[in-house]
Design an enzyme around this catalytic site. Structure first.
Site, PDB file in Angstrom:
ATOM      1  N   ASP A 158       8.214  -5.216  -5.565  1.00  0.00           N
ATOM      2  CA  ASP A 158       6.784  -4.747  -5.884  1.00  0.00           C
ATOM      3  C   ASP A 158       6.916  -3.195  -6.159  1.00  0.00           C
ATOM      4  O   ASP A 158       7.897  -2.624  -6.095  1.00  0.00           O
ATOM      5  CB  ASP A 158       6.016  -4.919  -4.352  1.00  0.00           C
ATOM      6  CG  ASP A 158       4.605  -4.814  -4.566  1.00  0.00           C
ATOM      7  OD1 ASP A 158       4.001  -4.817  -5.536  1.00  0.00           O
ATOM      8  OD2 ASP A 158       3.881  -4.541  -3.356  1.00  0.00           O
ATOM      9  N   ASP A 211      -3.001  -7.078  -7.477  1.00  0.00           N
ATOM     10  CA  ASP A 211      -4.027  -6.912  -6.552  1.00  0.00           C
ATOM     11  C   ASP A 211      -5.367  -7.470  -7.155  1.00  0.00           C
ATOM     12  O   ASP A 211      -6.352  -6.801  -7.307  1.00  0.00           O
ATOM     13  CB  ASP A 211      -3.755  -5.573  -6.039  1.00  0.00           C
ATOM     14  CG  ASP A 211      -2.637  -5.284  -5.522  1.00  0.00           C
ATOM     15  OD1 ASP A 211      -1.869  -6.256  -4.952  1.00  0.00           O
ATOM     16  OD2 ASP A 211      -2.410  -4.057  -5.115  1.00  0.00           O
ATOM     17  N   GLU A 238       6.087  -0.246 -11.036  1.00  0.00           N
ATOM     18  CA  GLU A 238       5.879   0.308 -12.294  1.00  0.00           C
ATOM     19  C   GLU A 238       6.318   1.609 -12.686  1.00  0.00           C
ATOM     20  O   GLU A 238       6.714   1.576 -13.857  1.00  0.00           O
ATOM     21  CB  GLU A 238       4.202   0.366 -12.335  1.00  0.00           C
ATOM     22  CG  GLU A 238       3.166  -0.949 -12.071  1.00  0.00           C
ATOM     23  CD  GLU A 238       3.612  -1.332 -10.613  1.00  0.00           C
ATOM     24  OE1 GLU A 238       3.974  -0.677  -9.560  1.00  0.00           O
ATOM     25  OE2 GLU A 238       3.540  -2.839 -10.566  1.00  0.00           O
TER      26      GLU A 238
HETATM   27  C1  NOJ Z   1       0.925  -4.165  -3.530  1.00  0.00           C
HETATM   28  C2  NOJ Z   1       1.001  -5.527  -3.888  1.00  0.00           C
HETATM   29  O1  NOJ Z   1       0.475  -5.957  -5.149  1.00  0.00           O
HETATM   30  C3  NOJ Z   1       0.632  -6.472  -2.711  1.00  0.00           C
HETATM   31  O2  NOJ Z   1       0.918  -7.917  -2.956  1.00  0.00           O
HETATM   32  C4  NOJ Z   1       1.457  -6.324  -1.577  1.00  0.00           C
HETATM   33  O3  NOJ Z   1       1.030  -6.770  -0.428  1.00  0.00           O
HETATM   34  C5  NOJ Z   1       1.496  -4.711  -1.151  1.00  0.00           C
HETATM   35  N1  NOJ Z   1       1.860  -3.845  -2.178  1.00  0.00           N
HETATM   36  C6  NOJ Z   1       2.068  -4.342   0.213  1.00  0.00           C
HETATM   37  O4  NOJ Z   1       3.359  -4.577  -0.150  1.00  0.00           O
END
Ligand code: NOJ
Length: 915
Positions: free
Chosen positions: A512, A588, A515
């Site tokens: 995660d 998200d 980017e």
């Molecule tokens: C951002 C991610 O997109 C999300 O899915 C995750 O729960 C949070 N980071 C925390 O790791």
């Protein structure tokens, strides 16, 4: 910054504040290109410089104003692909070229010169039906197929190339190069043009190499439907961008992203497809720096010759779409995929970048995630909840809170004192665990991952040569430089069971924030002048950073099993080629109906750009879905390739059984239907792995001649057999479903009602309806018994859902292997069966003699839809047993024949005769 300050870091900080992110006008290279292009200065080709070799044709092009020579190379590549590379003939130093994306050693085809026209050069590929015409002055390339120009390059004169220059300060000292400091720009507006320095809010980007941007235009003749260039929260069909609203490809962490926006999200694939009746094309712009794409469709009226009669009536309207690519840096390296069919273009693209990896079977089951499951006890009780409520699931997920202070590869000792015990519990249910591993590493000399990486110089550096430091979940962090092969090798080794304490072979990984996300950095990401391996600036390779992390993670999982087991890695950031390393999700999103709806176009776009294993957070990550929305989201997710429920911190718990019996039942049904469909879905993954066609397909891919399908994005094909139209509106009682194809018939998969194609139907829906239609002519293999998880279903019997075409025939396939290892590849341990129905006989035969895999599984049920008359007898015939009569049930009202309690081995040849 002190770790304590991290407490202020809340994900809400990242909430889309328009000011955090740039629009086109705030991007200096965009402004420069626009200003320069308005001057209409042209490039000319020196045809006398052309040299052809067995691999390419090379020639010089020069801008009339700057006189800086560029070298253009045209390659013919096996499979009807052309490649055009343009670079400076003699750059001050090498310019960045994307490595590690093109998989194959590309087989080039000699281009032969086939005309000596003055002012142009015609190059033909091997077969001669595709040609590149290079025009001299101004420079232009036409792609000619069967005497028709399908694409023109630089016909709008937007070729743009900023050559490397001696840094401004030095050139001022020498005075010599002063005039050369900016491409056709006076000194006064250089600030505004951000040549050597670019400001954005409080951030200043100092550019050691000065301006380095490039651009080129492509005119697609006769095309008005374009798709691709993820990732945007936008429609599947690309929209005209008009002025100052280009699609942006720049990987960014955009919390709760706005819908219908051209802002770049977490990943980028700089590749688009254009489609019209009779021809599909692809343009793959291989560049990993920030990229903008403008798209504009124009109708041009072509005057007809006077002898054709009165003008107005005879004028021919010609459609053309212009695509203008602009990148901040690198070289022009573009692949033209000439089709002609959508299937050909998928093959051409995957020949370049690889196909979707076949995932382990468990990862096609349902995944349960939340930020965060609190502790071991919480995990155990959620896990038990699924069993209590008889809902299958395969994977439990742990987010960042499972670690000791966001130090990846560690465990929070209080919450997860015994991670192996927790994994054993999951293993006992044949389930798996996925944990998160982000690219930022907490600055803490006592954290071994940090200490080792620091010592070995494995972090990205800042422009002053020290380790880059930025803020993310753990507070102040440094970022691993995954572009360095040594770093990738080392990172892979961290997944070894001996290195990763508390890990077992049922633990898989989620990458995660790659980017990379840098809180309080420019646009929440890394400074463009950070320095990577090989001294490359971050600006050169920003969009490919995340791909490299997933590549190293997948490799680590393979290595820990000594090369035996398939990895599973989910990544948020991606680039062209990420399909080789695992799955992608759309980040998200929000628990709102509009976000459910946009999952379809977003996933279709990912799918056609090679990334078939994709999904969106079921339920919506941010906010609290009401029961109806949650149910509809499960129903949609059950038919999307990656199927995971996820929710952010501080949201209400939303495990499937928390909304009351009625809703638990509806969610159970949706998840169980997913499990029933796994044989079909797994076979589709095999198919996309070997034949490149995406799993989720826009209707235009299956119906390329039917204009009305070209803009559809509220429904799609799952493979070639199922049309899915998820309900994405609240309180829906009816949905309008386009059932395409004038020669097709479609069967409602629940009621078996049959519909003729080429109609839009009003289909009544209740809360338990998932509008899914099986295409006449297909056979869909399913599992008839659903159990706790995929691991328990290995020996479960199969069913075949046969839907007859108007002519009364059908065919389909099943692919099957052990579901987890590479034996299918190395030992050919797989089964590939073919089912075909014709003239009342259903045949199970071998589709690929190379594969062998012992399976005890039987086909227990066969459902035949569209059988017009009641049979008098049904018998089974197989080589290893005598013919057997079969009891059957026939329903005249639905024309459905049901055969039950069969025991036909899936791996044997047999026939069922219906007379
Ligand atoms: C951002 C991610 O997109 C999300 O899915 C995750 O729960 C949070 N980071 C925390 O790791």
């Amino acid at each position: 910054m002190a770790a304590a300050e991290k407490e202020e870091i809340s994900v809400e900080d990242e909430d889309v504040d328009k000011k955090i992110f740039k629009d086109c006008r705030k991007i200096a290279f965009y402004r420069r290109q626009k200003q320069w292009l308005s001057k209409k200065s042209t490039y000319r080709t020196s045809l006398d410089s052309v040299t052809t070799s067995s691999t390419s044709a090379k020639f010089k092009i020069t801008n009339e104003e700057t006189e800086v020579p560029l070298l253009a190379e045209v390659y013919g590549i096996e499979g009807n692909i052309f490649r055009l590379k343009i670079n400076e003939k003699a750059p001050l130093k090498p310019r960045y070229e994307v490595a590690d994306v093109i998989t194959n050693k590309l087989n080039t085809i000699r281009l032969t010169s086939c005309s000596e026209d003055i002012g142009s050069l015609l190059l033909a590929n091997g077969t001669g039906d595709l040609k590149c015409r290079i025009l001299a002055d101004p420079f232009q390339i036409d792609l000619v197929s069967e005497e028709e120009v399908v694409m023109s390059i630089n016909s709008r004169g937007q070729l743009y190339f900023e050559h490397l220059q001696i840094p401004l300060k030095q050139s001022r000292l020498t005075k010599e190069n002063e005039a050369d400091a900016a491409v056709g720009t006076s000194q006064e507006n250089q600030d505004d043009l951000g040549l050597w320095e670019e400001k954005f809010g409080k951030f200043v980007d100092i550019k050691a190499n000065g301006p380095t941007s490039i651009g080129l235009d492509f005119s697609l003749h006769g095309f008005e439907h374009l798709y691709g260039i993820p990732q945007h929260a936008e429609s599947h069909q690309l929209k005209n961008t008009g002025n100052e609203s280009a699609y942006r490809l720049y990987n960014l962490d955009v919390y709760g992203y706005k819908l219908h926006d051209k802002l770049g999200l977490y990943g980028s694939v700089p590749y688009l497809m254009a489609h019209k009746r009779g021809r599909t094309l692809g343009i793959f712009w291989l560049n990993a720096s920030e990229t903008l794409v403008e798209i504009n469709t124009e109708e041009a009226v072509e005057p007809m010759p006077p002898q054709m009669g009165p003008v107005a009536a005879e004028q021919k309207v010609k459609i053309r779409t212009d695509v203008h690519w602009m990148s901040e840096s690198g070289i022009i390296d573009v692949f033209l995929l000439t089709g002609p069919t959508p299937t050909d273009v998928f093959k051409q693209y995957s020949y370049l970048t690889g196909t979707q990896a076949i995932p382990p079977l468990f990862s096609l089951g349902y995944h349960q995630c939340r930020w965060n499951y609190e502790d071991e006890q919480d995990v155990a009780s959620v896990d038990a909840g699924f069993d209590e409520h008889d809902i299958p699931y395969d994977v439990m997920w742990l987010d960042i809170e499972h670690t000791r202070g966001k130090r990846y590869f560690t465990w929070d000792k209080k919450r997860f004192p015994n991670p192996k015990r927790m994994q054993e519990l999951l293993r006992s249910k044949k389930r798996k665990l996925v944990v998160i591993s982000d690219p930022h590493i907490k600055i803490d000399p006592d954290y071994s991952v940090y200490a080792e990486a620091k010592e070995q110089g494995f972090f990205v550096r800042n422009h002053e040569g020290r380790d880059f430091e930025g803020i993310c979940w753990p507070g102040l962090s440094s970022y691993l430089d995954f572009t360095n092969p040594k770093v990738r090798e080392w990172y892979s080794s961290l997944f070894a069971f001996s290195a990763y304490q508390g890990s077992t072979d049922i633990l898989y990984i989620w990458n995660d924030m790659n980017e990379p996300s840098v809180f309080r950095g420019p646009e929440l990401t890394m400074h463009k002048n950070a320095i990577h391996h090989g001294n490359w600036e971050h600006r050169e390779l920003h969009n490919i950073y995340g791909l490299y992390q997933q590549m190293a993670t997948a490799e680590g999982l393979i290595q820990r099993s000594n090369g035996k087991e398939r990895p599973f890695v989910l990544t948020r950031s991606f680039f062209a080629g990420s399909q080789k390393y695992g799955a992608v999700w759309t980040g998200d999103n929000r628990a709102e109906w509009s976000y459910l709806k946009i999952t379809i176009p977003m996933l279709l776009t990912l799918s056609i750009t090679g990334i078939s294993f994709c999904g969106a957070d079921v339920g919506g990550f941010i906010g609290n879905p009401r029961a109806e929305l949650l149910v509809r989201w499960y129903q949609a997710g059950a038919y999307q390739p990656f199927f995971r429920g996820h929710a952010t911190q501080n949201t209400k718990r939303r495990e499937p059984w928390l909304f009351g019996k009625k809703y638990t039942q509806l969610i159970r049904e949706a998840i169980r239907e997913r499990y029933a469909l796994l044989p079909y879905l797994y076979s589709l993954f095999y198919h996309t792995h070997v034949a490149s066609k995406p799993i989720m397909r826009p209707l235009w891919v299956e119906f390329p001649d039917e204009l009305e399908t070209f803009s559809v994005e509220d429904e799609y094909m799952l493979g070639s057999a199922l049309l899915v139209h998820p309900v994405t509106e609240p309180k829906a009682t009816v949905v309008d479903v386009l059932l395409p194809g004038s020669t097709e018939v479609w069967y409602d998969s629940k009621t078996f009602v049959v519909w003729e194609g080429a109609h839009t139907m009003k289909i009544p829906v209740a809360l338990d309806t998932i509008p899914v239609f099986q295409r006449g002519g297909s056979v869909v293999p399913v599992k008839t018994t659903i159990r706790k998880s995929t691991g328990y279903m290995t020996d479960s019997p199969y069913g075949l859902r046969v839907a007859l075409s108007a002519e009364g025939s059908a065919s389909g396939e099943l692919y099957l292997d052990d579901g987890h290892s590479f034996q299918y590849l190395h030992q050919k341990q797989f089964l590939h069966r073919k089912f075909s129905f014709r003239s009342g006989i259903l045949i199970n035969s071998c589709a690929d003699e190379r594969g062998h895999y012992p399976s005890k599984c039987v086909v227990e049920q066969i459902l035949i839809l569209g059988l017009k008359k009641q049979p008098s007898s049904v018998t089974t015939h197989s080589s290893d047993s005598s013919d057997q009569p079969v009891k059957f049930m026939y329903c005249a009202k639905t024309s459905a024949l049901k055969l039950e309690r069969l025991s036909l081995n899936i791996s044997a040849d047999w026939e069922v005769h219906i007379t």
